[in-house]
Design a protein around this motif. Structure first.
Motif, PDB file in Angstrom:
ATOM      1  N   ILE A  39       0.586  -7.023  -9.109  1.00 49.56           N
ATOM      2  CA  ILE A  39       1.019  -6.304  -7.704  1.00 49.56           C
ATOM      3  C   ILE A  39       1.604  -5.015  -8.218  1.00 49.56           C
ATOM      4  O   ILE A  39       2.518  -4.806  -9.129  1.00 49.56           O
ATOM      5  N   VAL A  40       1.126  -3.955  -7.687  1.00 50.80           N
ATOM      6  CA  VAL A  40       1.556  -2.674  -7.887  1.00 50.80           C
ATOM      7  C   VAL A  40       2.138  -2.005  -6.566  1.00 50.80           C
ATOM      8  O   VAL A  40       1.626  -2.127  -5.618  1.00 50.80           O
ATOM      9  N   ARG A  41       3.336  -1.219  -7.143  1.00 50.73           N
ATOM     10  CA  ARG A  41       4.232  -0.652  -5.927  1.00 50.73           C
ATOM     11  C   ARG A  41       4.628   0.721  -6.500  1.00 50.73           C
ATOM     12  O   ARG A  41       4.843   0.857  -7.585  1.00 50.73           O
TER      13      ARG A  41
ATOM     14  N   GLY B 272       0.358  12.291  -5.634  1.00 52.91           N
ATOM     15  CA  GLY B 272      -1.013  12.154  -5.309  1.00 52.91           C
ATOM     16  C   GLY B 272      -2.023  11.083  -5.438  1.00 52.91           C
ATOM     17  O   GLY B 272      -3.067  11.296  -5.044  1.00 52.91           O
ATOM     18  N   LEU B 273      -1.203   9.984  -5.686  1.00 54.04           N
ATOM     19  CA  LEU B 273      -2.211   8.845  -6.076  1.00 54.04           C
ATOM     20  C   LEU B 273      -2.270   8.158  -4.445  1.00 54.04           C
ATOM     21  O   LEU B 273      -1.492   8.111  -3.798  1.00 54.04           O
ATOM     22  N   LEU B 274      -3.412   7.256  -4.524  1.00 52.10           N
ATOM     23  CA  LEU B 274      -3.716   6.870  -3.285  1.00 52.10           C
ATOM     24  C   LEU B 274      -3.188   5.203  -3.413  1.00 52.10           C
ATOM     25  O   LEU B 274      -3.857   4.446  -3.650  1.00 52.10           O
ATOM     26  N   LEU B 275      -1.841   5.262  -3.090  1.00 48.15           N
ATOM     27  CA  LEU B 275      -0.991   3.857  -3.188  1.00 48.15           C
ATOM     28  C   LEU B 275      -0.090   3.748  -1.961  1.00 48.15           C
ATOM     29  O   LEU B 275       0.830   4.731  -1.758  1.00 48.15           O
ATOM     30  N   ASP B 276      -0.261   2.608  -1.145  1.00 49.66           N
ATOM     31  CA  ASP B 276       0.404   2.461  -0.043  1.00 49.66           C
ATOM     32  C   ASP B 276       1.601   2.274  -0.361  1.00 49.66           C
ATOM     33  O   ASP B 276       2.155   1.730  -1.405  1.00 49.66           O
ATOM     34  N   GLU B 277       2.821   2.762   0.553  1.00 47.78           N
ATOM     35  CA  GLU B 277       4.174   2.309   0.353  1.00 47.78           C
ATOM     36  C   GLU B 277       4.534   0.738   0.057  1.00 47.78           C
ATOM     37  O   GLU B 277       5.257   0.493  -0.591  1.00 47.78           O
ATOM     38  N   GLU B 278       3.535   0.068   0.989  1.00 50.44           N
ATOM     39  CA  GLU B 278       3.830  -1.363   0.565  1.00 50.44           C
ATOM     40  C   GLU B 278       3.221  -1.754  -0.757  1.00 50.44           C
ATOM     41  O   GLU B 278       3.419  -2.998  -1.070  1.00 50.44           O
ATOM     42  N   GLY B 279       2.391  -0.925  -1.362  1.00 55.65           N
ATOM     43  CA  GLY B 279       1.970  -1.520  -2.524  1.00 55.65           C
ATOM     44  C   GLY B 279       0.489  -2.210  -2.453  1.00 55.65           C
ATOM     45  O   GLY B 279       0.137  -2.264  -1.234  1.00 55.65           O
ATOM     46  N   MET B 280       0.189  -2.843  -3.395  1.00 59.94           N
ATOM     47  CA  MET B 280      -1.098  -3.836  -3.384  1.00 59.94           C
ATOM     48  C   MET B 280      -1.143  -4.616  -4.229  1.00 59.94           C
ATOM     49  O   MET B 280      -0.582  -4.486  -5.490  1.00 59.94           O
TER      50      MET B 280
ATOM     51  N   THR C 261       3.730   5.955 -16.334  1.00 63.79           N
ATOM     52  CA  THR C 261       4.415   6.915 -15.102  1.00 63.79           C
ATOM     53  C   THR C 261       5.191   6.223 -14.205  1.00 63.79           C
ATOM     54  O   THR C 261       5.475   6.791 -13.069  1.00 63.79           O
ATOM     55  N   ASN C 262       5.873   5.109 -14.721  1.00 57.15           N
ATOM     56  CA  ASN C 262       6.944   4.450 -14.056  1.00 57.15           C
ATOM     57  C   ASN C 262       6.479   3.789 -12.520  1.00 57.15           C
ATOM     58  O   ASN C 262       7.213   3.969 -11.477  1.00 57.15           O
ATOM     59  N   ILE C 263       5.271   3.336 -12.539  1.00 61.10           N
ATOM     60  CA  ILE C 263       4.982   2.810 -11.252  1.00 61.10           C
ATOM     61  C   ILE C 263       5.135   1.257 -11.454  1.00 61.10           C
ATOM     62  O   ILE C 263       4.729   0.664 -12.475  1.00 61.10           O
ATOM     63  N   ASP C 264       5.742   0.788 -10.477  1.00 59.95           N
ATOM     64  CA  ASP C 264       6.101  -0.668 -10.789  1.00 59.95           C
ATOM     65  C   ASP C 264       4.977  -1.549 -10.526  1.00 59.95           C
ATOM     66  O   ASP C 264       4.065  -1.533  -9.854  1.00 59.95           O
TER      67      ASP C 264
ATOM     68  N   GLN D 101      -7.121  -5.915  -3.964  1.00 61.07           N
ATOM     69  CA  GLN D 101      -7.830  -4.894  -4.111  1.00 61.07           C
ATOM     70  C   GLN D 101      -8.817  -4.909  -5.453  1.00 61.07           C
ATOM     71  O   GLN D 101      -8.082  -5.455  -6.459  1.00 61.07           O
ATOM     72  N   TYR D 102      -9.978  -4.726  -5.311  1.00 64.90           N
ATOM     73  CA  TYR D 102     -10.936  -4.900  -6.374  1.00 64.90           C
ATOM     74  C   TYR D 102     -11.093  -3.450  -7.232  1.00 64.90           C
ATOM     75  O   TYR D 102     -11.649  -2.507  -6.705  1.00 64.90           O
TER      76      TYR D 102
END
Length: 951
Positions: A724-726, A735-743, A711-714, A759-760
């Motif tokens: 590290i997901v951004r 619609g995914l619960l992913l902050d702009e700063e990533g996690m 899905t081209n999520i970094d 995040q676990y």
């Protein structure tokens, strides 16, 4: 379907996060909130208007929908009438036309039907299709898993905590007292129960009332460990809401709320609004502050203001959790009164309770015998016949069954849970290492206690350090004795911590990290992670008083108390950051103090009178409250003055004697049967083993990395196993619960407990759920055309795989999906219509299915359209034929499961009055409602794959 921003009464909306609720209708709207009624599931939700997780349901010309009577209609045209859609529709045979408002839409809405998309050449990639099916299968397994609600939290696999969570969390409207000793994890147990209640729909609106000083601890704990977003309500927040709309009840603007109990005590209007708002579950921490006694003259009960307030809420809230480490600390009458809050019918009078307690003593004594290797005598058997109605064989299995029978019948067993350190074991212990230092020349020996104890707080610029012997002592001990150790230092205030950190880092060359109230949550996370890092991480973490709340650092075993708090509970909280389950070493508590000052006297009070440094002291707070006047006199007055020294020595001796007597009394009254009921070892071991197996066979790491890539999520894989997901500009899903700063994410339970900044990610994490919800409600991957490389199938012929979801729209609390024999129906047909579903499963096909480029995929659909439609209709009929048998099986399973629990509780109620009548009635109502709703299963087309045979 698309979305509109304007809200009008009568509009139809679908929940993005709870699609199982069915189609909702907007029934109320104001400036800040909207109310949606979901008629099919008989639920009403109140959402914040600005960020409601809802999608508006709109149909265009040519679309089909079903009305409330189940009749299908096709849209000819539509018009907007004051925000509500009016559709001009025609029935399938074209004989009837009518105009229909959107309010008449049926609750079962089917969106993005896969066949329609396939025939329109909206074809997804092979990888998206595979990911969709994997996600649906994972969701299906989760729905029936007995571990549901226990998989997501960031907690260790501690048997007694998981046992209590499993036992209480699955109850309807649980009303219990969690009374584990300090350090055994009552907050974790409560969080696990809350998480289960929310995951299963048994509770949706939750109010946590705590002392003011614990609000942030609870908010952080709920967020970090359980991924639960609780809103902190204080006077500023409630005033802000009222400022925007004075008619709004602030407590209706959020579902999960944490508030200080003092806020409601001090503001009657807010208390009434909280009562009016209504909640499903009420949680009260520090419940030992709820005191009550029976007036000897009138016989009436008299409670303090906290008790009376909680009693009001408990009377109208179905579920109640009370938390206290010392259930009987303030007297048996207050202990009875707290049980009375949970079940006023069961605990009606103090005299009745005391009589029953005496009977429980005999039950506990015979349980002790059953748990031991001691042979059962004739006298023992007489008691067992009286209690159980039969004698018990001498073998271990029979004794174990007898213990379980006693536990089920034990009076407070279902209401009160109490684990002790002695019963749990595994605590290495702690040692106090005092450091008597000369007081600075200017240190006050008279005057206000605050100045005598914490004079450094009067000089916020750090000038106090120039003559303070604690600073050189601290530098020396860090460079020598504690050079290769992780050290936690706690002081009362942020400015003192900042001054110490600067001195240690700049003048001492020591690697430091800080943790205080002036820092953001992200900064605190980073500091905690730097401290936890091995090798080049911080040697010392310097915390203000909040360092003794909400965070645990079991990997360290050296604690420096730079000053002493005025309250023994706060001191125990400080020590408890290290002295917890999981600690591998004895805790070394370093206590510097100035000789001849109030600091020394406070140290001696804690050490010699309360013995708080060496052991958990369940009596410390009570003893200090009982002797607070004499203690303050001794702390304030210089012991060198006539008579003062002798008075202090006498106080220490007296309170020490009282403490030992109280502790002996508590030990003598220790209820082993209650402890066993609070953690049945065999049951707990099974839960732990099941979670260990789930962790070992976790399908998420592979699924998640493939999903992110597809899905081209970094994302970047780190050397320690974290991700590290951004979000990226090229993301292909919304619609995914992913902050702009990533996690930063981890799939390891062990790593998650060490890295609170990570995040676990589990099957119950909000990010994972948002992926599942996106797949469930959107067309992601629901069509595919691929190559089937097989010499056994005629070249150029088609094979079609179709998936259908079996759904039941019902209140979430019923958990009807868990009774379905299958939530997914897979149909595999060859071009001639032969059903191969049973012969060839999806896993068998997987190695032979390969990608087909989009141009050729569209050509296949265009050229073989008639065959595709014929086989799809056949697949629908085959799937529908299975749904009826599913309904019969599900009704029987659901009915039998609830009937088994009803029969068990009915039987136990004859022996154990703690079984509530309302609990039985609610189970019977659920049974009838669930059986009825399971007659109305829906079959929803989910996905379709066309495979072309090639060599």
């Amino acid at each position: 379907m698309n979305e509109l921003q304007d809200f009008a009464i009568g509009q139809r909306w679908l929940s993005d996060t709870e699609s199982e609720l069915g189609l909702g209708v907007l029934v109320d709207v104001d400036e800040r909130t909207i109310s949606i009624l979901f008629p099919k599931s008989d639920e009403t939700r109140v959402y914040a208007r600005a960020n409601a997780p809802l999608s508006r349901i709109l149909f265009k010309q040519g679309d089909w929908f079903t009305d409330q009577e189940g009749q299908e209609w096709q849209v000819e045209n539509a018009e907007n009438v004051h925000g509500v859609m009016r559709y001009n529709v025609v029935c399938p045979n074209g004989e009837q036309r009518k105009s229909m408002n959107e309010t008449r839409l049926g609750a079962n809405i089917q969106l993005a039907r896969p066949l329609d998309r396939l025939l329109a050449s909206q074809i997804e990639s092979k990888e998206w299709y595979d990911l969709r099916i994997e996600a649906l299968l994972m969701q299906s397994r989760m729905a029936i898993s007995p571990l549901r609600g226990l998989l997501g939290p960031r907690v260790g696999l501690i048997p007694h905590q998981l046992y209590i969570a499993h036992e209480v969390g699955r109850r309807l409207a649980p009303r219990v007292l969690l009374a584990d000793e300090v350090g055994l994890g009552k907050t974790i147990e409560a969080g696990l129960i809350i998480h289960q209640q929310l995951q299963t729909g048994r509770s949706e609106r939750i109010l946590i009332l705590v002392p003011d000083s614990l609000q942030y601890q609870w908010m952080i704990e709920m967020r970090r460990r359980f991924n639960l977003q609780f809103s902190l309500f204080d006077l500023t927040r409630t005033a802000s809401i009222k400022e925007h709309d004075e008619d709004t009840n602030p407590f209706l603007t959020e579902q999960c709320i944490i508030a200080s109990i003092d806020l409601l005590l001090d503001h009657d209007d807010l208390k009434q609004q909280a009562l009016d708002a209504g909640f499903d579950l009420l949680v009260i921490d520090e419940a030992h502050h709820l005191t009550w006694h029976e007036d000897p003259e009138t016989g009436e009960g008299v409670g303090n203001d906290r008790y009376d307030l909680v009693a009001e809420f408990a009377a109208q809230t179905p579920g109640v959790l009370l938390l206290t480490a010392t259930p009987e600390q303030l007297g048996v009458d207050s202990h009875f009164a707290r049980l009375r809050l949970l079940d006023p019918q069961r605990f009606d009078t103090l005299d009745h309770f005391l009589d029953e307690e005496a009977q429980y003593s005999q039950t506990a004594q015979i349980a002790e015998v059953l748990m031991s290797d001691e042979p059962l005598t004739e006298q023992h058997q007489e008691i067992l016949v009286e209690l159980l109605g039969h004698e018990v064989e001498q073998d271990g299995e029979a004794r174990y069954r007898a213990i379980n029978e006693l536990l089920d019948r034990h009076g407070t067993g279902r209401i009160l849970f109490r684990n002790t350190r002695e019963a749990i074991s595994g605590f290495p212990g702690r040692d106090c290492i005092p450091a008597a230092l000369p007081a600075p020349a200017h240190w006050p020996l008279t005057g206000k206690l605050r100045e005598q104890m914490w004079f450094e707080e009067t000089q916020l610029d750090g000038a106090w350090m120039e003559h303070d012997a604690r600073l050189p002592w601290l530098m020396d001990i860090l460079r020598k004795d504690l050079k290769h150790k992780k050290v936690l230092l706690i002081a009362r205030s942020g400015p003192v911590v900042e001054s110490l950190e600067t001195a240690l880092r700049i003048h001492g060359g020591i690697r430091t990290a800080m943790f205080h109230e002036g820092m953001s949550l992200l900064e605190r996370d980073q500091a905690a992670a730097y401290f936890a890092e091995e090798g080049y991480g911080a040697q010392i973490l310097l915390c203000s008083e909040i360092g003794s709340e909400g965070r645990n650092f079991q990997f360290a075993s050296d604690l420096i108390l730079f000053d002493l708090p005025a309250n023994p509970d706060v001191l125990e909280q400080r020590i408890g950051r290290l002295d917890r389950i999981g600690q591998q070493n004895r805790i070394q508590i370093h206590v510097p103090y100035f000789v001849g000052t109030a600091q020394e006297r406070m140290f001696r009070w804690y050490n010699e009178a309360l013995n708080i440094f060496s052991n958990i002291s369940p009596t410390a707070q009570t003893l200090q409250e009982n002797h607070i006047v004499a203690l303050k006199d001794c702390l304030l007055n210089d012991p060198s003055q006539e008579g003062q020294g002798e008075a202090f020595e006498a106080l220490l001796e007296q309170v020490n004697a009282e403490r030992m007597a109280l502790e002996d009394e508590l030990q003598a009254g220790r209820d082993r049967l209650l402890e066993f009921n609070s953690c049945r070892p065999k049951v707990a071991a099974r839960i732990v083993k099941a979670l260990e197996d789930q962790d070992e066979q976790n399908p998420l790491p592979d699924f998640m990395t493939r999903f992110l890539a597809a899905t081209n999520i970094d994302f970047e894989e780190q050397s320690d196993g974290t991700l590290i997901v951004r979000p990226s500009d090229q993301m292909q899903v919304e619609g995914l619960l992913l902050d702009e700063e990533g996690m930063t994410a981890t799939f390891s339970r062990e790593q998650a407990q060490q890295r609170e900044d990570a995040q676990y990610i589990t099957l119950e994490h909000p990010f994972t759920n948002s992926i599942f919800e996106m797949i469930h409600t959107q067309s992601f991957g629901n069509t595919s055309v691929a190559v089937l490389k097989s010499a056994a199938i005629p070249q150029g012929s088609l094979m079609m795989e179709m998936w259908f979801r079996v759904e039941v729209i019902a209140p979430k609390v019923l958990n009807l999906a868990a009774s379905l024999p299958q939530q997914l129906i897979r149909v595999l047909l060859n071009e001639n219509g032969q059903d191969l579903s049973a012969k060839i499963n999806s896993a068998m096909l997987h190695p032979y299915v390969h990608r087909l480029d989009m141009s050729n995929a569209r050509q296949v659909v265009k050229l073989r359209r008639e065959v595709i439609e014929e086989r799809y209709k056949q697949a629908e009929q085959l799937a529908k034929a299975q749904v009826q048998s599913f309904s019969e099986t599900a009704r029987k399973r659901y009915n039998d499961r609830l009937q088994q629990e009803i029969d068990r509780l009915t039987y136990l109620k004859e022996h154990n009055p703690s079984i509530r009548e309302d609990e039985l009635e609610r189970l019977k109502e659920q049974q009838a409602q669930g059986v009825q709703l399971l007659e109305q299963l829906s079959m929803v087309p989910d996905s379709i794959r066309v495979m072309v045979a090639m060599k």
